[in-house]
Write a protein that holds these residues in place. Structure first.
Motif, short mmCIF file in Angstrom:
data_model
loop_
_atom_site.label_atom_id
_atom_site.label_comp_id
_atom_site.label_asym_id
_atom_site.label_seq_id
_atom_site.Cartn_x
_atom_site.Cartn_y
_atom_site.Cartn_z
N GLY A 119 36.35 63.05 26.84
CA GLY A 119 37.46 62.77 26.32
C GLY A 119 37.95 61.49 26.54
N SER A 120 39.44 61.00 26.74
CA SER A 120 39.86 59.62 26.85
C SER A 120 40.87 59.95 27.69
CB SER A 120 40.24 59.09 25.59
OG SER A 120 39.03 58.86 24.56
N LEU A 121 41.10 58.55 28.41
CA LEU A 121 42.34 58.41 29.24
C LEU A 121 42.87 56.78 29.35
CD1 LEU A 121 41.99 60.67 32.70
CD2 LEU A 121 43.73 60.77 30.80
N ARG A 122 44.01 56.72 29.71
CA ARG A 122 44.35 55.11 29.56
C ARG A 122 45.29 54.99 30.98
NH1 ARG A 122 48.94 51.71 26.55
NH2 ARG A 122 47.78 49.75 26.30
N LEU A 123 44.71 54.03 31.85
CA LEU A 123 45.30 53.84 32.78
C LEU A 123 46.07 52.51 32.81
CD1 LEU A 123 42.24 54.33 35.55
CD2 LEU A 123 43.88 55.84 34.73
N SER A 124 47.33 52.43 33.42
CA SER A 124 47.92 51.31 33.62
C SER A 124 48.63 50.86 34.84
CB SER A 124 49.22 51.60 32.78
OG SER A 124 49.20 51.88 31.47
N CYS A 125 48.60 49.43 35.06
CA CYS A 125 49.02 48.99 36.31
C CYS A 125 49.85 47.87 36.17
CB CYS A 125 47.59 48.38 37.18
SG CYS A 125 48.12 47.84 38.67
N ALA A 126 51.16 48.09 36.53
CA ALA A 126 52.21 47.15 36.57
C ALA A 126 52.38 46.48 37.77
CB ALA A 126 53.30 47.81 35.85
N ALA A 127 52.42 45.14 37.92
CA ALA A 127 52.76 44.11 38.98
C ALA A 127 54.21 43.83 38.89
CB ALA A 127 51.70 43.15 39.23
N SER A 128 54.74 43.88 40.39
CA SER A 128 56.05 43.28 40.41
C SER A 128 56.30 42.52 41.78
CB SER A 128 57.05 44.55 40.14
OG SER A 128 56.99 45.36 41.21
N GLY A 129 57.39 41.84 41.68
CA GLY A 129 57.58 41.19 43.20
C GLY A 129 57.49 39.56 42.86
N SER A 130 57.35 38.85 43.91
CA SER A 130 57.32 37.46 44.14
C SER A 130 56.16 36.76 43.44
CB SER A 130 57.49 37.19 45.48
OG SER A 130 58.76 37.63 46.05
N ILE A 131 55.99 36.89 42.18
CA ILE A 131 54.88 36.51 41.37
C ILE A 131 55.04 35.32 40.71
CG2 ILE A 131 53.03 37.15 39.60
CD1 ILE A 131 53.80 40.06 40.21
N PHE A 132 54.37 34.34 41.02
CA PHE A 132 54.33 33.10 40.34
C PHE A 132 53.34 33.25 39.29
CE2 PHE A 132 54.97 28.77 39.30
CZ PHE A 132 53.80 28.26 38.79
N SER A 133 52.07 33.59 39.15
CA SER A 133 51.28 34.10 38.15
C SER A 133 50.27 34.92 38.60
CB SER A 133 50.52 32.60 37.51
OG SER A 133 49.80 31.88 38.68
N ILE A 134 49.23 35.46 37.90
CA ILE A 134 48.40 36.45 38.29
C ILE A 134 47.08 35.95 37.75
CG2 ILE A 134 47.55 38.79 38.05
CD1 ILE A 134 50.34 39.80 37.95
N ASN A 135 46.18 35.65 38.72
CA ASN A 135 44.81 35.10 38.24
C ASN A 135 43.97 36.66 37.45
OD1 ASN A 135 45.37 32.69 38.81
ND2 ASN A 135 45.01 33.10 41.02
N ALA A 136 42.99 36.88 38.31
CA ALA A 136 42.06 37.85 37.81
C ALA A 136 42.94 39.42 38.25
CB ALA A 136 40.81 38.17 38.65
N MET A 137 42.81 40.32 37.29
CA MET A 137 43.04 41.64 37.67
C MET A 137 42.01 42.63 37.31
SD MET A 137 47.00 41.76 35.64
CE MET A 137 47.62 43.17 36.77
N GLY A 138 42.00 43.51 38.03
CA GLY A 138 40.68 44.73 37.67
C GLY A 138 40.79 45.95 38.17
N TRP A 139 40.10 46.75 37.92
CA TRP A 139 40.03 48.35 38.10
C TRP A 139 38.67 48.60 39.15
CZ3 TRP A 139 44.11 51.49 37.71
CH2 TRP A 139 45.16 51.12 36.51
N TYR A 140 38.95 49.16 40.05
CA TYR A 140 38.07 49.75 41.06
C TYR A 140 38.11 51.13 41.29
CZ TYR A 140 37.16 44.93 42.63
OH TYR A 140 36.82 43.42 42.55
N ARG A 141 36.90 51.62 41.30
CA ARG A 141 36.85 53.36 41.88
C ARG A 141 36.15 53.61 42.82
NH1 ARG A 141 33.64 55.17 36.09
NH2 ARG A 141 31.40 54.70 37.13
#
Length: 121
Positions: free
Chosen positions: A16-38
């Motif tokens: 099967g399939s799943l889709r994960l989402s992750c939204a960042a909020s707060g005092s952000i100027f910019s986001i460099n790398a983003m990733g998923w770990y388990r």
């Protein structure tokens, strides 16, 4: 200062399939790398996939060809599309972001609270 909120985990059958989402909020100027770990029970946390601000990607060998990471910079959101899921993909999945903050120098490392993915028949 920065919050990462994950969603999309759950129970799915093998193949099967799943889709994960992750939204960042707060005092952000910019986001460099983003990733998923388990992290599976009794195992160390491992990198699943990462994406830079320029959309360069990196995947663990175990998920290449099955998982796809993407991001929406306007929404400060990263996604992980997981297809052909296997029981060995069962783990808690954590979102990670390297963030440049407003009004502070340097980059900071943030983690989400984790979302459970269980692959079982």
């Amino acid at each position: 200062q920065v919050q990462l909120v994950e969603s999309g985990g759950g129970l799915v059958q093998p193949g099967g399939s799943l889709r994960l989402s992750c939204a960042a909020s707060g005092s952000i100027f910019s986001i460099n790398a983003m990733g998923w770990y388990r992290q599976a029970p009794g195992k160390e946390r491992e990198l699943v996939a990462a994406i830079t601000s320029g959309s360069s990607t990196n995947y663990a060998d175990s998920v290449k060809g099955r998982f796809t990471i993407s991001r929406d910079n306007a929404k400060n959101t990263v996604y992980l599309q997981m297809n052909s899921l296997k029981p060995e993909d069962t783990a808690v999945y954590y979102c990670n972001a390297i963030v440049k903050l407003l009004h502070l120098p340097g980059n900071y490392d943030y983690w989400g609270q984790g979302t459970q993915v269980t692959v079982s028949s």
